[in-house]
Design a protein around this motif. Structure first.
Motif, PDB file in Angstrom:
ATOM      1  N   ASP A 235       0.803  -1.223   0.000  1.00 34.69           N
ATOM      2  CA  ASP A 235       0.000   0.000   0.000  1.00 34.69           C
ATOM      3  C   ASP A 235       0.834   1.270   0.000  1.00 34.69           C
ATOM      4  N   HIS A 236       1.888   1.286   0.813  1.00 33.01           N
ATOM      5  CA  HIS A 236       2.609   2.551   0.946  1.00 33.01           C
ATOM      6  C   HIS A 236       3.318   2.947  -0.344  1.00 33.01           C
ATOM      7  N   MET A 239       0.746   4.794  -2.299  1.00 32.59           N
ATOM      8  CA  MET A 239       0.627   6.146  -1.770  1.00 32.59           C
ATOM      9  C   MET A 239       1.736   7.024  -2.347  1.00 32.59           C
ATOM     10  N   ARG A 257      14.926   0.812   0.267  1.00 39.42           N
ATOM     11  CA  ARG A 257      15.260   0.903   1.676  1.00 39.42           C
ATOM     12  C   ARG A 257      14.739  -0.300   2.449  1.00 39.42           C
TER      13      ARG A 257
ATOM     14  N   MET C 105      -4.746  11.421  -3.063  1.00 40.19           N
ATOM     15  CA  MET C 105      -5.516  10.200  -2.846  1.00 40.19           C
ATOM     16  C   MET C 105      -5.282   9.689  -1.444  1.00 40.19           C
ATOM     17  N   PHE C 107      -6.274   6.265   1.213  1.00 41.36           N
ATOM     18  CA  PHE C 107      -6.582   4.860   1.022  1.00 41.36           C
ATOM     19  C   PHE C 107      -7.325   4.233   2.188  1.00 41.36           C
ATOM     20  N   SER C 112      -1.000   1.341   6.827  1.00 40.72           N
ATOM     21  CA  SER C 112      -0.136   0.662   5.861  1.00 40.72           C
ATOM     22  C   SER C 112       0.081   1.501   4.606  1.00 40.72           C
ATOM     23  N   ALA C 113      -0.660   2.602   4.480  1.00 40.36           N
ATOM     24  CA  ALA C 113      -0.428   3.474   3.334  1.00 40.36           C
ATOM     25  C   ALA C 113       0.792   4.362   3.552  1.00 40.36           C
ATOM     26  N   LEU C 114       1.319   4.372   4.757  1.00 39.59           N
ATOM     27  CA  LEU C 114       2.500   5.196   5.049  1.00 39.59           C
ATOM     28  C   LEU C 114       3.723   4.291   5.152  1.00 39.59           C
ATOM     29  N   ASP C 115       4.816   4.724   4.555  1.00 43.40           N
ATOM     30  CA  ASP C 115       6.041   3.930   4.539  1.00 43.40           C
ATOM     31  C   ASP C 115       6.519   3.645   5.958  1.00 43.40           C
ATOM     32  N   PRO C 116       6.529   2.375   6.372  1.00 46.66           N
ATOM     33  CA  PRO C 116       6.862   2.051   7.761  1.00 46.66           C
ATOM     34  C   PRO C 116       8.258   2.446   8.189  1.00 46.66           C
ATOM     35  N   LEU C 117       9.168   2.629   7.231  1.00 45.19           N
ATOM     36  CA  LEU C 117      10.528   2.956   7.611  1.00 45.19           C
ATOM     37  C   LEU C 117      10.752   4.458   7.774  1.00 45.19           C
ATOM     38  N   LEU C 118       9.780   5.250   7.358  1.00 43.42           N
ATOM     39  CA  LEU C 118       9.978   6.697   7.420  1.00 43.42           C
ATOM     40  C   LEU C 118       9.209   7.311   8.575  1.00 43.42           C
ATOM     41  N   LEU C 123       8.272  11.941   5.410  1.00 44.83           N
ATOM     42  CA  LEU C 123       7.424  11.775   4.239  1.00 44.83           C
ATOM     43  C   LEU C 123       6.870  13.117   3.785  1.00 44.83           C
ATOM     44  N   ALA C 172      -2.685  11.572   6.188  1.00 43.37           N
ATOM     45  CA  ALA C 172      -2.824  11.511   4.738  1.00 43.37           C
ATOM     46  C   ALA C 172      -3.589  12.720   4.221  1.00 43.37           C
TER      47      ALA C 172
END
Lengths: 338, 303, 276
Positions: A235-236, A239, A257, C105, C107, C112-118, C123, C172
Motif C-alpha cells: 500500500d505505501h 501512496m 530501503r 488520494m 486509502f 499501511s499506506a505510510l512507509d513504515p521505515l519513514l 514523508l 494523509a
C-alpha cells in the motif's frame, strides 16, 4: 530485550561448545601422530613419548576435550605443530589479511548486486530482468578456483593488465618497506602513508576480490530483486506513486530501503562463506592469510592449527548469526517473543 | 551450500503438496518462465551427453587409462576440438565422460542427505519437546560449519576417492534438510486434523507416513533442485584439491587441477573442464530457481 | 440512467466548469472491460460519492483519475478532465506534478499506506520538496496542514506503526492539504476505522470543503456514510454508473432497481426485529 539477548547468547555458546567438540573429534581422526610430528622426523622413541606426554595426548579423549574447551575459553588454543607458536597468535596474525580481502570482496559484491537487483525488479519480466537474473545465476554457479585461474590467464598472461599473484609487489619490501600496524596490507599502507605499496596492494587485490565476490554478488542480486518486488506491491508504494514521485524514485528512494534489512542479514552469512573461499583463492593467488595458513596446516597435518582455524571460522559464522538475530530483533519487536 | 531463501521466494509454512493437473500446464509454464525452460533444456543436454558419451566421444579410451605420448599438449584442432592434455588424452572425450560423474555425485549426496535429514527433521517437528531440542542443537552445530570446510576436514581424513567425497559432502549437507522439513512438519503437526488423528489412537508411524511426510515435501523438492548446483561446485572444489576423484578418472575438478601447472601456455586444459562445471551448475541452478518459482505455494493459493 | 440535469452551482463554486469531468471512461484488462462510465462530474467544493459493491469498478476509477491504472496493467480510454485539462494520455511528466500537487488520494488502510521505515515528518518533507516547496517553506506548510486536521506536531517524529488508524488517515489528509491539492480522491477512507473515528474523519472532510474549498470524490460501499457526507451520489454496478443525483433524492427515491436493492440492504437502527 535483555532476556532475548541472554537466551540467544546462551544458545550460541552451546553451539560453539558443540563446534569445538566436533572439530576436536574430527581432528583426532586425522591420520598422523601429532606427537611424532612435534618431536620431529629424527626423534627417538623416548622423545616421541615425552612429546606425547607434553601434548597431553596420553590422557583419555574426554579429558583432552575438556582441557581443550577450557583452554579455548581462556585463550589457549594450543601450539601449532608446524610453527611451534600459539595457534591463536598465528591466527591473529594471519586472519586480518583475509578479512581485508573478504571485506573488499563484499564491497564489490554490494556495488554490483544492489544496482543489478534493482534493475531486475524495475523492469521485471523484460530483458534487463532476464539478463540480470542470468548474471546472478552465473555468479552463484561459478567454480571459484576456475574463475581465479581464468582471470589470471586473461588479465595477466594475455592482457598484462593486472598482477598474477601476491598481496603487493615483493620488490617494494626493499624499496618501500611496509610497516605493519593491523596486518592488513591495504589498510596499513593507507595508515602509514605508503602510497606505492597502497597502489600496488590495490591492483593485487582486484582479481582475488572479484573471484570471492562472485557468489555473494549473485545472492545479493537475487535477494534485492525479491525484496524490492515484495515491497512494490504494498500500500505505501501506491501512496508514494499517488504523491507524484517518479517511478525511478519509487524504486530507489522508497522500495530499496526495505531491502536493506534482508541484505544485511545475508552479508553476515555470506561473510563466513567467503572466508572459507579464501582457502582456495589465497592458494591460487599466493597471498598470505588465514586460507593459506589452513592449507599449510592441512598439508602438514598440523592438528591444533586445523582445529584452530576451523574453530575460528565457525565462531565467525555463529557470531554473524547472533548479530543478525539481534539486529533483526531490534528492528522488529515481534521477533523477541519467538 | 544453500543460503537462506529470499523473501518473495520463501516457501510459506502452510505449503501443500503438488496440485493436480500441473503437467497439463507445463508448456504454459515454460513460456512464462524462460529461465526455467533454458535451465531444463541445459540439464537435458547434460543428461543426454552423459548417457551417450561412449557413443559420441571421439576417443572413449582417453577417458580411461589410455595415454598417447606423441600427442601431448596439442592445442585445439579439428581432430581434438578441445586439445589434448599432458599425457596426450583428448580433452573433449574426457569432458564428455566427466558429465557422468558430477551429476551422479550430486544425486548420491542429496539422496543420503535426505535419507538422514528428513527422518530426523520430521521427528523433531512432529514430536517436539526434547527430541526437537536435541536434534536441532546437533544440526545447529553442523550448520555452524560452512559446507566446504567440514567437507574438507572429512575428506582430508579419508582416503581420496569419489565415494569418500560423497560421504564427506553428505555429512555436511543433511542438517539443512533436517531444518527445512522440521519447520514444515511442525506446522503440519499442529493442524487440527492431525491432533484428532492422534486422539483417535492412530499409530504415529501411519500419521507420519500418510499425512506429515507428503505435506512437508514441497520445500524439500525445491531445496534439492537448488542444491544440485551447490553440491557439484563443492565436489569439484574437493577434487581440485586432490581430495576427490583420482587420475585417470575424468573428473572436471581434477582436470582443472592437473591443467593448472600448464595453464599459462596451454589454456585449453583448464578452460574447458571448468567451463563444463560452470555450465552444469548454471543448468541445475536455473532449473532449481524455476521450479521454486513454479512450486511456490503462495502462487498456487492465489490462483 | 447516466445523465442528469446540471445542478445549480453550490455557494462558493466559482466556475461552471466542473473540477473533475469524467466522460466515456473505459477501463479494461485486455479484452475484459471493468469500467464503462458515460458521465460523472465533481464540482468545485463538491463532495461526490461513488457507491457500489466490490467488483463494481469504483477503485479502478479512482486509480484512473490519478492515471495509475496502468501500473496494474489496465488500459484506459476516454476523457478525464481536471478543471478543463485532459488527463488521459497526458505526458507522464505532467501527471507527476498533478499527482499530489493537484489531485491527492487517500486509502482504505491508513497505517499501511505510510512507509513504515519513514518518520511521518520525513514523508511530508519529501513530498513537499518534490512539489517545489523550498527547504524553509516545507516545515511551515506541514505545521499548518497538521493544525488544520487537528493533529499535534510531535506526530511528525513518529513512525506509522505508532499511529492509530484515525491519526494516520488525518496525516494523509494533511498531506493533501500541505500540497494544496484541489481534488481529494478518497478510496474507502473510513471502512477500516472505528465508527467514532469514522465520524471524526467525515467531519474533517466537511470542514475542508467549507474552509479550503476542496472537492472530494468519495468512494465507498457504505451508503450510510455517504448519506451523511456526500452532496451527490453516483451508484456503480459492474463498471457502469446506473444512477446519479443529489444524495437525498437518490437514497429516498431511487430511480434504478439496483440502487433500490442497495438502499434496502442498509441496516437501520431501530428497524430490526430484535426485541426492544
Amino acid at each position: 530485550m535483555t532476556r532475548f539477548l541472554v537466551r540467544r547468547l546462551a544458545l550460541a555458546a552451546l553451539v560453539v561448545v558443540g563446534v569445538v567438540i566436533l572439530t576436536f573429534v574430527v581432528a583426532r581422526v586425522v591420520p598422523g601422530d601429532p606427537a611424532s610430528t612435534w618431536a620431529g622426523p629424527r626423534a627417538r622413541p623416548e622423545q616421541v613419548e615425552a612429546a606425547r606426554r607434553d601434548l597431553g595426548l596420553d590422557r583419555p579423549l574426554p579429558v583432552q576435550i575438556a582441557k581443550y574447551v577450557g583452554g579455548v575459553a581462556t585463550g589457549d588454543w594450543g601450539l601449532s605443530l608446524r610453527t611451534r607458536r600459539p595457534v591463536l597468535e598465528d591466527i591473529a596474525q594471519r586472519a586480518p589479511a583475509s578479512i581485508e580481502l573478504v571485506t573488499a570482496a563484499m564491497l564489490l559484491a554490494l556495488a554490483v548486486g544492489i544496482p543489478l537487483g534493482l534493475v531486475a525488479a524495475r523492469w521485471r519480466g523484460r530483458s534487463p530482468d532476464v539478463l540480470s537474473r542470468l548474471v546472478s545465476v552465473v555468479g552463484v554457479s561459478m567454480p571459484s578456483f576456475w574463475l581465479a585461474i581464468v582471470l589470471q590467464l586473461v588479465f595477466f598472461q594475455w592482457l598484462n593488465l593486472l598482477p598474477v599473484a601476491g598481496s603487493y609487489d615483493p620488490d617494494l619490501d626493499y624499496t618501500s618497506p611496509l610497516r605493519s600496524v593491523t596486518n592488513m596490507p591495504i589498510l596499513d599502507a593507507l595508515l602509514t602513508g605508503n602510497w606505492t605499496v597502497f597502489t600496488s596492494a590495490l591492483t593485487h587485490v582486484i582479481l582475488p576480490a572479484v573471484v570471492i565476490a562472485a557468489y555473494p554478488a549473485g545472492v545479493i542480486t537475487r535477494m534485492v530483486r525479491a525484496s524490492v518486488l515484495d515491497t512494490i506491491g504494498e500500500d505505501h508504494i501506491r501512496m508514494v506513486r499517488a504523491l507524484g514521485f517518479p517511478e525511478r524514485s519509487v524504486f530507489t528512494r522508497f522500495a530499496l530501503r526495505h531491502a536493506w534489512s534482508p541484505v544485511v542479514a545475508l552479508l553476515a552469512l555470506v561473510f563466513a562463506y567467503a572466508l572459507v573461499n579464501t582457502f582456495l583463492v589465497e592458494a591460487i593467488f599466493n597471498r598470505p592469510g588465514l586460507g593459506s595458513y589452513a592449507a599449510s596446516a592441512i598439508g602438514a597435518l598440523d592438528t591444533p592449527a586445523i582445529v584452530g582455524v576451523t574453530l575460528f571460522v565457525a565462531l565467525v559464522y555463529v557470531l554473524g548469526n547472533l548479530v543478525v538475530d539481534v539486529v533483526q530483533a531490534m528492528i522488529d519487536p515481534r521477533i523477541r517473543v519467538a | 551450500m544453500a543460503v537462506a531463501p529470499a523473501p518473495a521466494e520463501t516457501v510459506a509454512l502452510e505449503g501443500g503438496s503438488l496440485p493436480p493437473g500441473r503437467l497439463a500446464g507445463v508448456r504454459r509454464v515454460a513460456r512464462r518462465n524462460p529461465l526455467l525452460a533454458v535451465g531444463a533444456s541445459m540439464c537435458l543436454v547434460i543428461v543426454v551427453l552423459a548417457v551417450l558419451a561412449p557413443v559420441i566421444a571421439p576417443f572413449p579410451d582417453d577417458a580411461g587409462s589410455a595415454t598417447h605420448a606423441l600427442e601431448t599438449l596439442e592445442s585445439p584442432s579439428a581432430a581434438h576440438p578441445f586439445g589434448t592434455d599432458q599425457v596426450g588424452r583428448d580433452v573433449l572425450s574426457r569432458v564428455l565422460y566427466g558429465a557422468r560423474i558430477s551429476p551422479l555425485i550430486a544425486l548420491l549426496v542429496l539422496v543420503i542427505a535426505c535419507a538422514v535429514g528428513l527422518p530426523l527433521g520430521i521427528a523433531a517437528g512432529y514430536f517436539g519437546g526434547w527430541v526437537d531440542d536435541v536434534i536441532m542443537r546437533v544440526t545447529d552445530v553442523f550448520l555452524a560449519f560452512p559446507a566446504l570446510l567440514l567437507a574438507l576436514a572429512f575428506a582430508a581424513v579419508m582416503r581420496p576417492s569419489i565415494t569418500n567425497t560423497v560421504i564427506a559432502i553428505a555429512v555436511t549437507w543433511w542438517p539443512w534438510y533436517a531444518r527445512i522439513v522440521r519447520g514444515q512438519a511442525a506446522s503440519v503437526a499442529a493442524r487440527p486434523y492431525i491432533e484428532s488423528a492422534r486422539a483417535m489412537g492412530i499409530p504415529h508411524r501411519r500419521i507420519l507416513l500418510r499425512h506429515v511426510l507428503p505435506n512437508s515435501i514441497t520445500p524439500v523438492i525445491v531445496q534439492v533442485s537448488l542444491d544440485v548446483g551447490g553440491v557439484i561446485l563443492t565436489a569439484s572444489a574437493l577434487s581440485f584439491l586432490g581430495l576427490g576423484a583420482q587420475d585417470p578418472t575424468p573428473d572436471w575438478g581434477l582436470m582443472v587441477s592437473q591443467g593448472q601447472a600448464f595453464f599459462t601456455t596451454h589454456w585449453w586444459l583448464v578452460t574447458f573442464p571448468g567451463a563444463a562445471i560452470l555450465f552444469t551448475a548454471v543448468a541445475f541452478n536455473l532449473l532449481g530457481d524455476g521450479l521454486r518459482d513454479v512450486l511456490d505455494p503462495r502462487r498456487v493459493l492465489t490462483r | 440512467m447516466n445523465g442528469e440535469p446540471t445542478p445549480a452551482p453550490r455557494p462558493g463554486a466559482t466556475s461552471a466548469e466542473p473540477k473533475l469531468a469524467v466522460r466515456d471512461l473505459r477501463i479494461a484488462f485486455g479484452a475484459r472491460r471493468v469500467v464503462d462510465i458515460e458521465r460523472v462530474d465533481v464540482g468545485a467544493g463538491e463532495i461526490v460519492g461513488l457507491a457500489g459493491e466490490s467488483g463494481s469498478g469504483k477503485s479502478m476509477t479512482a486509480l484512473a483519475v490519478l492515471c495509475l491504472a496502468s501500473t496494474l496493467g489496465a488500459s484506459v480510454d476516454g476523457s478525464i478532465r481536471l478543471a478543463g485539462e485532459e488527463l488521459v494520455g497526458a505526458p507522464e511528466s505532467r501527471m507527476r506534478s498533478i499527482r499530489g500537487g493537484r489531485i491527492a488520494m487517500i486509502f482504505q488502510s491508513p497505517v499501511s499506506a505510510l512507509d513504515p521505515l519513514l518518520r511521518v515528518g520525513d514523508l511530508f518533507e519529501r513530498a513537499l520538496r518534490l512539489h517545489g516547496a523550498s527547504r524553509r517553506e516545507a516545515p511551515e506548510r506541514t505545521a499548518a496542514a497538521l493544525r488544520e486536521v487537528l493533529l499535534s506536531p510531535d506526530l511528525l517524529s513518529r513512525h506509522p506503526h505508532e499511529l492509530s488508524g484515525g491519526q494516520a488517515q488525518r496525516v494523509a489528509i494533511a498531506m493533501a492539504l500541505a500540497l494544496r491539492s484541489e481534488l481529494l480522491v478518497a478510496d474507502e477512507p473510513t471502512s477500516a476505522l472505528d465508527v467514532t473515528v469514522q465520524a471524526e474523519i467525515l467531519d474533517l472532510l466537511r470542514r475542508l470543503r467549507e474552509d479550503a474549498g476542496m472537492s472530494v470524490l468519495f468512494i465507498s460501499h457504505d451508503l450510510a456514510v455517504m448519506a451523511e457526507l456526500c452532496d451527490r451520489i453516483a451508484v456503480m454496478e459492474r463498471g457502469r454508473v446506473v444512477e446519479v443525483g443529489p444524495t437525498a433524492r437518490v437514497l429516498a427515491r431511487p430511480g434504478h432497481d439496483y440502487t433500490r436493492r442497495l438502499v434496502a440492504a442498509v441496516p437501520k437502527i431501530g428497524a430490526g426485529t430484535a426485541p426492544r
